[in-house]
Write an enzyme that holds these catalytic residues in place. Structure first.
Site, PDB file in Angstrom:
ATOM      1  N   THR A 149      33.568  42.098  29.315  1.00 28.22           N
ATOM      2  CA  THR A 149      33.952  41.397  30.535  1.00 28.22           C
ATOM      3  C   THR A 149      32.855  40.372  30.778  1.00 28.22           C
ATOM      4  OG1 THR A 149      32.718  42.950  31.920  1.00 28.22           O
ATOM      5  CG2 THR A 149      35.043  43.422  31.614  1.00 28.22           C
ATOM      6  N   ASP A 180      37.196  49.256  36.039  1.00 28.86           N
ATOM      7  CA  ASP A 180      36.135  49.270  37.047  1.00 28.86           C
ATOM      8  C   ASP A 180      35.815  47.898  37.614  1.00 28.86           C
ATOM      9  OD1 ASP A 180      34.971  48.614  34.379  1.00 28.86           O
ATOM     10  OD2 ASP A 180      33.157  48.383  35.573  1.00 28.86           O
TER      11      ASP A 180
END
Length: 286
Positions: A149, A180
């Site tokens: 990410t 998350d």
């Protein structure tokens, strides 16, 4: 003044952040614009971010993004958002112009459309690389390794601190799956009296440990960013078992401009702070 980003591909973003910070821009503008550049670059989609990212198991690209300022209550996020090449900009609008903090799926798309974002066809969100990978997945079930990410933290000239994250999520995930990244305390957390943290890796596991919140709380107690990241990682390894720890990389920045990181895998991160002429890359081994 400081900036830090996850993974090697954050280097151009952190270099831009350095220029924007030195130009006196607010930390939130710095983070939003730097992440948006990465998101909208189809070439960085292979790192599981934004346009060009990997689709879900139905062939649709669904993106998650969040921005959190250090000031209390300043947070905005979107999840499972389709058709937007720069989802972090929508997350910023959620923070600024919505009574809610997190919008998902059709609700996130409707909000984006209402705020003037163009909802693009799914084909515009795929790259040749990720479209081919999806076809291979359909034929043979071949998976794509990695949980990248983009996570960026900026500390500006006046002491404002902001953290942002963005991801297209686990390749070939179930539709509607959220990891998350857009969850406060999990993928990101910021406190204007302490600092900020961002996390990358296996989001389905990471969210169970709220690591970014824990990092900031440990820095509040006096630990350095590196000590806080290492302490949180050690606790996770103790709970999972040393040889069963999932993929996770953690970065943190305090108000002194000090940077720290820890990881269960080889983890390159990039950073710059006052006194440095240029952005540097460090690689953590495991």
């Amino acid at each position: 003044m400081a900036a830090v980003g996850t993974w090697s591909f954050s280097l151009p973003a952190v270099e831009r952040m350095q220029c924007m910070i030195l130009a006196g821009q607010h930390s939130t503008d710095v983070v939003e614009n730097a992440i948006a550049d990465v998101e909208n670059d189809v070439q960085t989609g292979c790192y599981i971010v934004g346009r060009g990212g990997f689709p879900n198991n139905k062939g649709i690209v669904e993106c998650d993004a969040a921005i959190m300022e250090g000031l209390p209550g300043r947070f905005g996020a979107v999840a499972a958002l389709r058709g937007v090449g720069q989802p972090c900009r929508v997350a910023r609008q959620v923070m600024e112009r919505s009574p809610h903090s997190l919008l998902v799926g059709e609700g996130a798309e409707a909000f984006a459309r209402e705020k003037g974002f163009i909802i693009e066809p799914n084909n515009n969100m795929l790259s040749d690389h990720t479209a081919t990978a999806y076809q291979e997945f359909l034929k043979s079930g071949k998976q794509v390794r990695g949980h990248d990410t983009i996570g960026l933290i900026a500390l500006d000239l006046t002491g404002n601190i902001t953290v942002g994250v963005s991801t297209s999520g686990k390749p070939f995930k179930a539709p509607g799956r959220v990891g998350d990244s857009p969850l406060p305390g999990c993928g990101l957390y910021a406190d204007h009296t302490v600092g900020a943290a961002a996390v990358t890796g296996d989001g389905d596991k990471i969210m169970c440990y709220c690591p970014s919140f824990q990092i900031v709380q440990l820095m509040r107690q006096g630990l350095s960013p590196k000590e806080a990241c290492c302490s949180v990682l050690a606790d996770i390894k103790k709970r999972t078992g040393e040889d069963k720890c999932f993929e996770i990389g953690l970065i943190a920045l305090n108000l002194k401009g000090e940077v720290g990181a820890a990881s269960s895998v080889e983890f390159p991160y990039t950073f710059w702070n006052q006194g440095m002429d240029s952005v540097e890359k460090h690689v953590l081994s495991y």
